[in-house]
Design a protein around this motif. Structure first.
Motif, PDB file in Angstrom:
ATOM      1  N   ALA A 424      17.686   8.512 -15.523  1.00  0.00           N
ATOM      2  CA  ALA A 424      18.113   9.144 -14.266  1.00  0.00           C
ATOM      3  C   ALA A 424      19.085   8.245 -13.512  1.00  0.00           C
ATOM      4  N   ALA A 425      18.814   6.942 -13.514  1.00  0.00           N
ATOM      5  CA  ALA A 425      19.693   5.995 -12.822  1.00  0.00           C
ATOM      6  C   ALA A 425      21.066   5.949 -13.488  1.00  0.00           C
ATOM      7  N   MET A 426      21.080   5.973 -14.820  1.00  0.00           N
ATOM      8  CA  MET A 426      22.350   5.946 -15.540  1.00  0.00           C
ATOM      9  C   MET A 426      23.112   7.265 -15.351  1.00  0.00           C
ATOM     10  N   GLU A 427      22.386   8.376 -15.256  1.00  0.00           N
ATOM     11  CA  GLU A 427      23.060   9.651 -15.013  1.00  0.00           C
ATOM     12  C   GLU A 427      23.737   9.653 -13.644  1.00  0.00           C
ATOM     13  N   ASP A 428      23.052   9.074 -12.653  1.00  0.00           N
ATOM     14  CA  ASP A 428      23.672   8.929 -11.328  1.00  0.00           C
ATOM     15  C   ASP A 428      24.960   8.121 -11.427  1.00  0.00           C
ATOM     16  N   MET A 429      24.908   7.054 -12.168  1.00  0.00           N
ATOM     17  CA  MET A 429      26.066   6.172 -12.320  1.00  0.00           C
ATOM     18  C   MET A 429      27.209   6.913 -13.021  1.00  0.00           C
ATOM     19  N   ARG A 430      26.884   7.622 -14.085  1.00  0.00           N
ATOM     20  CA  ARG A 430      27.908   8.287 -14.885  1.00  0.00           C
ATOM     21  C   ARG A 430      28.519   9.501 -14.185  1.00  0.00           C
TER      22      ARG A 430
END
Length: 591
Positions: A424-430
Motif C-alpha cells: 500500500a505504501a509503495m502504491e501511494d508512492m507510485r
C-alpha cells in the motif's frame, strides 16, 4: 520458422527438429589446440550441457554417417578437424546424484550413474568392442570405468570422456554436510579414487581426451590432487564467448523472429542487456556475454504469447542462482555478505583457478577465494583490470535481484512491515506521489536493525535498505548509481517495461548519512518538544541543513543530464533523504 530451443540440451534432437541454433562449433578446433584433459567452468544456465552434447555428436564414431546432417551447415562442417567421428564417447552427467539420504546412498547413486553410462557405452559400441554389456560384478564406478578402459585398449580404440556437472553433488553437501564431503574427496575417498581411475585411463592410453564441466572449482582441487593432469580453461581469453550470446547474436535472433513487430525492438534489446548481459570471463576481453537461458526465457514468451513474461526473471534461474548464493553463504557471514552487496565493485583480487573447501574457511585465503567462488558461480563478474588483478561487480539486474532478496531477509523487512502495508505504501508512492508511508516504514526498518547489523552502517547501507523496500514491491525498475552528468545519482527508480500503468511518478533520491558520533547530543536541560526525533533534528539543524545543501547541489547537477530528463514521460520527483545516526529519517522534496 524455427522453434526457440528454450530448455533443450540434446543437440541431435535440436538439429532433428530444426530448432534455432547459434553456431558454437568454431570452438571445437580451439579446444583441440589446448591441453587434452580440461576442466571448464561456467555459471548455471549458460548451455554447458548442450555444448557437451554437441561434442558427443561430433566425436562419436557411430555418427560419421550423420556428420553432414548435424554439422554440414555449421562452421565445423566446412572446417572439419581430423578428430571428427574418430572416438568412443563416454558421457556421464552427475546432475541426478542423490545427496540428501546420507553417504551410503550418495555412493550408491554415484555408482549407478557411472555404471549405467558405461553400460550404455558398451551396448552402443558393441559392434566394435565385442561385448554385450557391463558385467554384473563391475557395477562400482571405478571398476566400471576400468573395465571399459581395458576393453577399449584391447581393441586399439580411444575414449573421449565428457563429464557434465561434475560438482553438482558436492555443491549440495558442502552446506552442512562437510564431514561427508571430506570423506568422499580427500585421500582414499570414493570420489577422489574415481578421478584417479580417470588418470589411470589416460596413462594407459585408453582415455585420450576429457572435457569436464561444472559451476565451481572448489571440488576440482580436492578430487584431482591425486590426478593432477587436468588444466582449467575457464578463464582463457579465446573462450570468453564459447557459451552464451554476444550482442550480434542477440540482434540476429531478434531479427530472425521479427520480434520488433510484437514489441518495440530497441526497448527489448535494452531489457535483454540490462537483465541478461554483463558477464566477462577474461580481463582482456571487451565483449560481455549474455546468459543463454535468461535470454531465451524472455524471447520464447514474447514469440509464444505475443507479450513479455509477467516476470522478466525466470523462476528456474532464480531457483538455481539462489541455491548457488546459499553455497557462498556457508562461508561468509551476513555482515560480510551485506558489505559485499553494498560495496559496488569488489577487489582488486586475483581470481584463483584452484582452491579447495578448506581454503574458504582460512582467514588468510578467505577474502580472495570467496570472491573467486562468487565469480565462478555467476554472482560476480569481471568489471575491469587493475594492474595484475581485477575488479569484480554484479553482472546484471537479474543477479542484483537475487542479492536484493537476500537483503530483504537480512534486514528482516517482514518484522517491520506486513507485505500488504508495504504494498500500500509503495502504491501511494507510485500512483499518488506520496512518500510519507514508505518513509515511515523505512525508518522502522532502520530502527529495528541490531547493533551487529549496523556495525558498518553507512550511506550505502541507507540506500540499500530503501532499495530492498522498493524491490519487494516488484513494479519499479531500480537504477542504483545511475551515471549522470559526470557523477552518479544515489538512486533512480522508474517504470519498467511491465506494469507501466501502475506508475505515475519516477524518483531520483539522494541519500546522506550523519554518523552518530557527528550528532550533537540533546542535553537534559534543553527545552522538550513533541518528540525525541524533533529534539535531535533541532539540536543538529546546522549539520542537517549542510547535508541537505550538499544533496541538493548534487541533484541539480544530475538533473542537467539530458538522459535523465528525457528518460521517461512520467513525472520526476526529487528527494533528499537524511539518516541521522542509526535511528531517524528526515526527507525533503526538491522542486
Amino acid at each position: 520458422m524455427k522453434k526457440i530451443p528454450y530448455g533443450i540440451s540434446n543437440y541431435k534432437e535440436l538439429r532433428d527438429l530444426d530448432m534455432y541454433y547459434i553456431d558454437k562449433t568454431m570452438y571445437i578446433e580451439k579446444l583441440e589446440n589446448k591441453d587434452r584433459y580440461v576442466f571448464f567452468i561456467r555459471p548455471r544456465r549458460f548451455g554447458k550441457s548442450l555444448f557437451l552434447n554437441m561434442l558427443e555428436a561430433y566425436y562419436d564414431m557411430n555418427e560419421e554417417k550423420n556428420f553432414e546432417k548435424y554439422f554440414g551447415d555449421l562452421y565445423v562442417g566446412k572446417n572439419r578437424t581430423e578428430q571428427a567421428n574418430k572416438y568412443i564417447v563416454l558421457k556421464i552427467s552427475f546432475a541426478s546424484v542423490i545427496t540428501d539420504l546420507g553417504k551410503d546412498e550418495l555412493i550408491e547413486s554415484f555408482d549407478k550413474i557411472v555404471s549405467s553410462a558405461v553400460n550404455k557405452c558398451i551396448i552402443r559400441y558393441k559392434h566394435i568392442l565385442g561385448e554385450e554389456s557391463l558385467p554384473e560384478n563391475e557395477k562400482r564406478a571405478t571398476y566400471a570405468l576400468n573395465y571399459l578402459s581395458k576393453i577399449v585398449e584391447l581393441k586399439n580404440k580411444k575414449i573421449i570422456l565428457l563429464i557434465d556437472e561434475y560438482d553438482n553433488f558436492a555443491n549440495n553437501i558442502m552446506r552442512g554436510k562437510k564431514d561427508i564431503y571430506d570423506e568422499l574427496v580427500h585421500e582414499g575417498g570414493y570420489v577422489r579414487t574415481f578421478y584417479k581411475e580417470i588418470k589411470e585411463g589416460t596413462s594407459d592410453g585408453a582415455i585420450t581426451r576429457t572435457f569436464i564441466t561444472g559451476v565451481s572449482p572448489v571440488m576440482l582441487d580436492d578430487v584431482t590432487s591425486g590426478a593432477n593432469i587436468f588444466t582449467v580453461i575457464a578463464n582463457d581469453e579465446d573462450l570468453n564467448g564459447i557459451l552464451g550470446f554476444n550482442d550480434h547474436e542477440i540482434r540476429q535472433i531478434v531479427d530472425y523472429y521479427r520480434i520488433g513487430e510484437i514489441v518495440e525492438k530497441e526497448e527489448l534489446l535494452k531489457i535483454l542487456k540490462t537483465y541478461c548481459n554483463g558477464y566477462k570471463f577474461n580481463e582482456n576481453v571487451s565483449e560481455t556475454v549474455y546468459n543463454t537461458d535468461m535470454v531465451l526465457y524472455i524471447l520464447n514468451n514474447i514469440i509464444q504469447k505475443k507479450e513479455y513474461p509477467k516476470k522478466l526473471i525466470d523462476e528456474n534461474v532464480k531457483t538455481d542462482y539462489t541455491r548457488l548464493r546459499n553455497i557462498a553463504e556457508n562461508f561468509i557471514t551476513k555482515e560480510e555478505m551485506l558489505q559485499l552487496i553494498e560495496g559496488g565493485e569488489v577487489g582488486p583480487i586475483e581470481i584463483k583457478e584452484r582452491f579447495n573447501l578448506e581454503s574458504l574457511y582460512k582467514k588468510e585465503e578467505k577474502y580472495t577465494n570467496i570472491r573467486s567462488l562468487l565469480y565462478y558461480l555467476g554472482m560476480l563478474t569481471i568489471k575491469r583490470q587493475e594492474s595484475n588483478k581485477v575488479m569484480l561487480g554484479i553482472p546484471n539486474y537479474a543477479v542484483k535481484a537475487l542479492y536484493w532478496e537476500y537483503m530483504e531477509k537480512a534486514y528482516e523487512v517482514e518484522a517491520s512491515a506486513r507485505y500488504d502495508e508495504l504494498a500500500a505504501a509503495m502504491e501511494d508512492m507510485r500512483k499518488t506521489g506520496k512518500v510519507e508511508h514508505i518513509m515511515e516504514i523505512y525508518e522502522r526498518v532502520i530502527k529495528r536493525l541490531s547493533n551487529r547489523d549496523l556495525r558498518h552502517f553507512n550511506e550505502t547501507s541507507c540506500k540499500s535498505i530503501f532499495i530492498t523496500l522498493v524491490y519487494t514491491d516488484g513494479i519499479y525498475l531500480i537504477e542504483s548509481e545511475k551515471e549522470a552528468n559526470g557523477g552518479y545519482t544515489d538512486l533512480y527508480i522508474k517504470e519498467g517495461v511491465l506494469y507501466k500503468e501502475a506508475v505515475n511518478y519516477r524518483y531520483m533520491i539522494e541519500f546522506k548519512h550523519i554518523k552518530e558520533k557527528e550528532l550533537r547530543e540533546v542535553e537534559s536541560g534543553e527545552l522538550k518538544v513533541e518528540s525525541e526525533k524533533q529534539q535531535v533534528l533541532d539540536s543538529n539543524r546546522e549539520l542537517v541543513d549542510k547535508k541537505k545543501e550538499e544533496a541538493r547541489a548534487q541533484l541539480y547537477r544530475y538533473m542537467e543530464e539530458h538522459n535523465v530528463q528525457e528518460d521517461s514521460e512520467k513525472e520526476l520527483k526529487k528527494y533528499i533523504v537524511i539518516i541521522l545516526g542509526k535511528k531517524y529519517v528526515e526527507y525533503e522534496e526538491i522542486r
